[in-house]
Design a protein around this motif. Structure first.
Motif, PDB file in Angstrom:
ATOM      1  N   VAL A 321       0.846  -1.189   0.000  1.00  0.00           N
ATOM      2  CA  VAL A 321       0.000   0.000   0.000  1.00  0.00           C
ATOM      3  C   VAL A 321       0.881   1.239   0.000  1.00  0.00           C
ATOM      4  O   VAL A 321       1.817   1.346   0.810  1.00  0.00           O
ATOM      5  CB  VAL A 321      -0.930   0.006   1.230  1.00  0.00           C
ATOM      6  N   PHE A 322       0.587   2.183  -0.898  1.00  0.00           N
ATOM      7  CA  PHE A 322       1.326   3.444  -0.994  1.00  0.00           C
ATOM      8  C   PHE A 322       0.348   4.585  -0.737  1.00  0.00           C
ATOM      9  O   PHE A 322      -0.306   5.082  -1.666  1.00  0.00           O
ATOM     10  CB  PHE A 322       1.978   3.572  -2.371  1.00  0.00           C
ATOM     11  N   PRO A 323       0.200   5.020   0.521  1.00  0.00           N
ATOM     12  CA  PRO A 323      -0.772   6.072   0.849  1.00  0.00           C
ATOM     13  C   PRO A 323      -0.441   7.379   0.135  1.00  0.00           C
ATOM     14  O   PRO A 323       0.723   7.705  -0.091  1.00  0.00           O
ATOM     15  CB  PRO A 323      -0.627   6.223   2.375  1.00  0.00           C
ATOM     16  N   ASP A 324      -1.487   8.140  -0.204  1.00  0.00           N
ATOM     17  CA  ASP A 324      -1.268   9.407  -0.890  1.00  0.00           C
ATOM     18  C   ASP A 324      -2.506  10.273  -0.764  1.00  0.00           C
ATOM     19  O   ASP A 324      -3.583   9.815  -0.361  1.00  0.00           O
ATOM     20  CB  ASP A 324      -0.946   9.167  -2.368  1.00  0.00           C
ATOM     21  N   ASP A 325      -2.315  11.541  -1.101  1.00  0.00           N
ATOM     22  CA  ASP A 325      -3.396  12.514  -1.113  1.00  0.00           C
ATOM     23  C   ASP A 325      -3.370  13.193  -2.480  1.00  0.00           C
ATOM     24  O   ASP A 325      -2.389  13.850  -2.837  1.00  0.00           O
ATOM     25  CB  ASP A 325      -3.201  13.541   0.009  1.00  0.00           C
ATOM     26  N   ASN A 326      -4.421  12.967  -3.267  1.00  0.00           N
ATOM     27  CA  ASN A 326      -4.498  13.514  -4.625  1.00  0.00           C
ATOM     28  C   ASN A 326      -3.270  13.158  -5.468  1.00  0.00           C
ATOM     29  O   ASN A 326      -2.496  14.038  -5.889  1.00  0.00           O
ATOM     30  CB  ASN A 326      -4.677  15.027  -4.585  1.00  0.00           C
ATOM     31  N   PRO A 327      -3.044  11.885  -5.741  1.00  0.00           N
ATOM     32  CA  PRO A 327      -1.889  11.497  -6.561  1.00  0.00           C
ATOM     33  C   PRO A 327      -1.976  12.127  -7.948  1.00  0.00           C
ATOM     34  O   PRO A 327      -3.062  12.348  -8.488  1.00  0.00           O
ATOM     35  CB  PRO A 327      -2.014   9.970  -6.643  1.00  0.00           C
ATOM     36  N   ARG A 328      -0.804  12.418  -8.504  1.00  0.00           N
ATOM     37  CA  ARG A 328      -0.771  13.012  -9.840  1.00  0.00           C
ATOM     38  C   ARG A 328      -0.791  11.945 -10.937  1.00  0.00           C
ATOM     39  O   ARG A 328      -1.099  12.257 -12.091  1.00  0.00           O
ATOM     40  CB  ARG A 328       0.457  13.891  -9.978  1.00  0.00           C
ATOM     41  N   GLY A 329      -0.432  10.715 -10.582  1.00  0.00           N
ATOM     42  CA  GLY A 329      -0.479   9.648 -11.561  1.00  0.00           C
ATOM     43  C   GLY A 329       0.221   8.408 -11.075  1.00  0.00           C
ATOM     44  O   GLY A 329       1.011   8.440 -10.129  1.00  0.00           O
ATOM     45  N   PHE A 330      -0.090   7.292 -11.728  1.00  0.00           N
ATOM     46  CA  PHE A 330       0.607   6.034 -11.462  1.00  0.00           C
ATOM     47  C   PHE A 330       0.462   5.138 -12.682  1.00  0.00           C
ATOM     48  O   PHE A 330      -0.430   5.359 -13.522  1.00  0.00           O
ATOM     49  CB  PHE A 330       0.060   5.338 -10.202  1.00  0.00           C
ATOM     50  N   GLY A 331       1.335   4.162 -12.795  1.00  0.00           N
ATOM     51  CA  GLY A 331       1.233   3.261 -13.931  1.00  0.00           C
ATOM     52  C   GLY A 331       2.169   2.080 -13.831  1.00  0.00           C
ATOM     53  O   GLY A 331       3.128   2.087 -13.058  1.00  0.00           O
ATOM     54  N   GLY A 366      -6.281   8.384  -0.111  1.00  0.00           N
ATOM     55  CA  GLY A 366      -6.424   6.965  -0.397  1.00  0.00           C
ATOM     56  C   GLY A 366      -5.057   6.354  -0.556  1.00  0.00           C
ATOM     57  O   GLY A 366      -4.074   6.818   0.046  1.00  0.00           O
ATOM     58  N   SER A 367      -4.955   5.344  -1.393  1.00  0.00           N
ATOM     59  CA  SER A 367      -3.665   4.685  -1.599  1.00  0.00           C
ATOM     60  C   SER A 367      -3.642   3.997  -2.941  1.00  0.00           C
ATOM     61  O   SER A 367      -4.668   3.536  -3.448  1.00  0.00           O
ATOM     62  CB  SER A 367      -3.391   3.672  -0.486  1.00  0.00           C
ATOM     63  N   ILE A 368      -2.449   3.975  -3.519  1.00  0.00           N
ATOM     64  CA  ILE A 368      -2.188   3.121  -4.674  1.00  0.00           C
ATOM     65  C   ILE A 368      -1.774   1.768  -4.113  1.00  0.00           C
ATOM     66  O   ILE A 368      -0.884   1.689  -3.259  1.00  0.00           O
ATOM     67  CB  ILE A 368      -1.105   3.725  -5.568  1.00  0.00           C
ATOM     68  N   GLN A 369      -2.420   0.729  -4.575  1.00  0.00           N
ATOM     69  CA  GLN A 369      -2.182  -0.595  -4.022  1.00  0.00           C
ATOM     70  C   GLN A 369      -1.640  -1.516  -5.103  1.00  0.00           C
ATOM     71  O   GLN A 369      -2.083  -1.475  -6.254  1.00  0.00           O
ATOM     72  CB  GLN A 369      -3.465  -1.143  -3.402  1.00  0.00           C
ATOM     73  N   LEU A 370      -0.666  -2.316  -4.715  1.00  0.00           N
ATOM     74  CA  LEU A 370       0.035  -3.212  -5.633  1.00  0.00           C
ATOM     75  C   LEU A 370      -0.084  -4.642  -5.133  1.00  0.00           C
ATOM     76  O   LEU A 370       0.245  -4.933  -3.982  1.00  0.00           O
ATOM     77  CB  LEU A 370       1.508  -2.818  -5.752  1.00  0.00           C
ATOM     78  N   VAL A 371      -0.552  -5.513  -6.006  1.00  0.00           N
ATOM     79  CA  VAL A 371      -0.672  -6.942  -5.693  1.00  0.00           C
ATOM     80  C   VAL A 371       0.268  -7.708  -6.609  1.00  0.00           C
ATOM     81  O   VAL A 371       0.231  -7.538  -7.834  1.00  0.00           O
ATOM     82  CB  VAL A 371      -2.118  -7.432  -5.893  1.00  0.00           C
ATOM     83  N   GLU A 372       1.118  -8.548  -6.023  1.00  0.00           N
ATOM     84  CA  GLU A 372       2.041  -9.401  -6.772  1.00  0.00           C
ATOM     85  C   GLU A 372       1.757 -10.848  -6.379  1.00  0.00           C
ATOM     86  O   GLU A 372       1.866 -11.220  -5.217  1.00  0.00           O
ATOM     87  CB  GLU A 372       3.484  -9.015  -6.478  1.00  0.00           C
ATOM     88  N   ILE A 373       1.398 -11.660  -7.363  1.00  0.00           N
ATOM     89  CA  ILE A 373       0.958 -13.033  -7.132  1.00  0.00           C
ATOM     90  C   ILE A 373       1.981 -13.990  -7.719  1.00  0.00           C
ATOM     91  O   ILE A 373       2.486 -13.758  -8.819  1.00  0.00           O
ATOM     92  CB  ILE A 373      -0.418 -13.259  -7.790  1.00  0.00           C
ATOM     93  N   PRO A 374       2.326 -15.067  -7.021  1.00  0.00           N
ATOM     94  CA  PRO A 374       3.294 -16.018  -7.577  1.00  0.00           C
ATOM     95  C   PRO A 374       2.798 -16.627  -8.889  1.00  0.00           C
ATOM     96  O   PRO A 374       1.608 -16.925  -9.046  1.00  0.00           O
ATOM     97  CB  PRO A 374       3.386 -17.098  -6.488  1.00  0.00           C
TER      98      PRO A 374
END
Length: 528
Positions: A321-331, A366-374
């Motif tokens: 989880v990468f918490p943030d307030d009004n993120p400018r972007g992600f990808g 909110g947060s940008i969330q990243l899931v990595e699955i085997p």
């Protein structure tokens, strides 16, 4: 999610199999749009109407689709399904001298939920009828004379005037869609919505049940597509404005109407694959040096900080989880575009597009969330990234989100600072000397920004770790990348829990690079 290679010019498209829903019977009428036929009478349509439909639908109990397609279609194997070809002369707008055309996917294989597709012209929408004459069934084993007239479609793809054979975008399976940039290569996917991803309970996959394709003006370079989304938890209205180019851009407007409180809502979800790369070779069981559609998650935080988080294929599921307030972007980006690093001359991982999400208005906290699955197989998508708002949308409320999606090799927003061009890891210690304990080596290559103009003795690395001891640190020029290489060893403590790492370069009291984030899990058997 199982990935399918559905388009000959592309690699796999993430897909989900769902039971089908019957289409309402309606009169079939001939149209002036090429050889296509329409169902029923035209009705007034706009985005406001669609939002009203989604709101009304959310006010009623969810009705799951019911399977109602012939067994012969349900039981198609891969080769049989691939043998079904859409006839070019039945493309939507084929004879209208427009800059866009659309073709439709047949049901079968993992795609057993019919979707309704409408054409919108002058504010009037009319459903496009399935017609066996649209398809060449080849060696599929299906016969067009035995196909029901109300079979429906699995999805659609769009072509642009500069190439009527290779499509620029495709919507197929659940709420999945993909697009290409100037390299004409499919790769990762986007979704309309993610619900309860990486929780202990099963993930919910909403469906795009209906699409509306708006007839473009004669010289228009943009195509507008609408979609109605439905699932047990939420109904939603979507508007996509698609502009082809070397970097294809989609303007996306979303209106969500929850039926219930959603524990983990994923807005603008991205889905990709990472089997192994230079930083993580746990599943390197192939002759190719690297196998991945994306090699990292990039974030531009609300405060302007640029983050680079290389992807991994973990032994156990990871959720960050990468918490943030009004993120400018992600990808999810495919930064490494060197063919020699992949050696794949069939599906060309070096050409896979990156995908950047740019909020058009403030998303709040909110947060940008990243899931990595085997995964041990490149046909499985194992990476998911999305925005999770801190305030959970409630039943009866309308939640609006607007954002842009950019597909291609070059993203519209780039950090002015130096960026990470490679992350490598391996056994720590000093070569030729006996190492009395286990440690792990990290080698990070930075390039770009102002590095070339800096005095070579002034660049330093700031390294922080959540646990363990950092040792054997060096930061030195690396002419091969016109930048710098930072190397260090991490001696873990006795715990087997993941360790978070953070690195960036400084000079003259200023940060000179983006921030590299990583999560490393010490092996249980720490041999050295």
């Amino acid at each position: 999610m199982k990935r399918r290679d559905l388009l000959k010019a592309s690699a796999a498209l993430a897909a989900a199999g769902f039971p089908a829903t019957p289409l309402l019977a309606a009169a079939v009428t001939a149209t002036a749009t090429g050889k296509l036929k329409h169902l029923g009478a035209a009705q007034a349509f706009d985005y406001a109407w669609l939002k009203g439909q989604a709101r009304a639908q959310a006010g009623n109990p969810y009705q799951a689709p019911v399977s109602n397609i012939p067994d012969a279609v349900k039981n198609l194997d891969w080769d049989q399904y691939e043998a079904i070809q859409y006839r070019d002369d039945h493309a939507l707008w084929d004879t209208d001298n427009l800059r866009f055309r659309a073709r439709f996917f047949h049901l079968g294989l993992s795609f057993k939920t019919p979707v309704q597709i409408y054409e919108v012209s002058n504010g009037q929408a009319q459903e496009i009828a399935y017609d066996p004459a649209m398809f060449d069934y080849g060696k599929s084993g299906l016969q067009n004379t035995k196909m029901p007239n109300d079979l429906g479609f699995a999805g659609f793809r769009v072509n642009y005037r500069n190439d009527w054979h290779r499509d620029i975008t495709a919507f197929l399976g659940a709420s999945y869609f993909r697009a290409v940039g100037g390299e004409w290569q499919y790769g990762l996917s986007a979704r309309g919505l993610a619900i309860d991803t990486a929780l202990s309970k099963p993930e919910e996959f909403p469906l795009f049940t209906t699409f509306w394709l708006e007839r473009p003006a004669a010289n228009a370079n943009r195509l507008v597509v609408y979609a109605l989304l439905d699932s047990p938890s939420v109904a939603g209205a979507y508007r996509f404005e698609i502009q082809p180019g070397n970097t294809l851009m989609m303007e996306v407007d979303v209106a969500l109407y929850p039926r219930k409180t959603i524990e983990r809502l994923g807005v603008a979800p991205l889905t990709s694959m990472f089997q192994y790369g230079e930083n993580d070779r746990r599943a390197a069981n192939d002759w190719r040096p690297e196998i991945h559609d994306s090699d990292g998650l990039q974030i531009q935080r609300g405060n302007g900080e640029w983050i680079w988080r290389p992807l991994v294929n973990p032994a156990q599921l990871r959720f960050n989880v990468f918490p943030d307030d009004n993120p400018r972007g992600f990808g999810l980006l495919q930064r490494d575009r060197n063919f020699d690093h992949y050696q794949d001359d069939g599906i060309f991982y070096d050409r896979r597009p990156s995908l950047w999400v740019e909020p058009k208005s403030g998303w709040g906290k909110g947060s940008i969330q990243l899931v990595e699955i085997p995964t041990e197989d490149e046909t499985f998508d194992n990476i998911v990234a999305f925005w999770n708002p801190e305030i959970k949308p409630q039943p009866g409320q309308e939640s609006l989100f607007s954002y842009r999606l950019y597909w291609g090799a070059k993203m519209p927003a780039e950090s002015p600072l130096a960026h990470v061009v490679a992350t490598r890891t391996g056994q720590g210690g000093i070569v030729g000397q006996k190492h009395p304990y286990f440690s792990w080596r990290f080698a990070l290559d930075f390039a770009g920004g102002n590095l070339a103009q800096l005095s070579r003795d002034k660049v330093n690395a700031v390294i922080t770790v959540s646990r363990g001891t950092v040792e054997i640190v060096s930061t030195r020029p690396l002419d091969a990348v016109h930048g710098y290489r930072t190397m260090f060893d991490l001696k873990p403590d006795a715990s087997d829990a993941p360790i978070d790492l953070r690195v960036y370069l400084t000079a003259d009291g200023k940060q000179q690079s983006e921030t590299w984030l990583y999560q490393w899990t010490p092996p249980a058997n720490r041999k050295f």
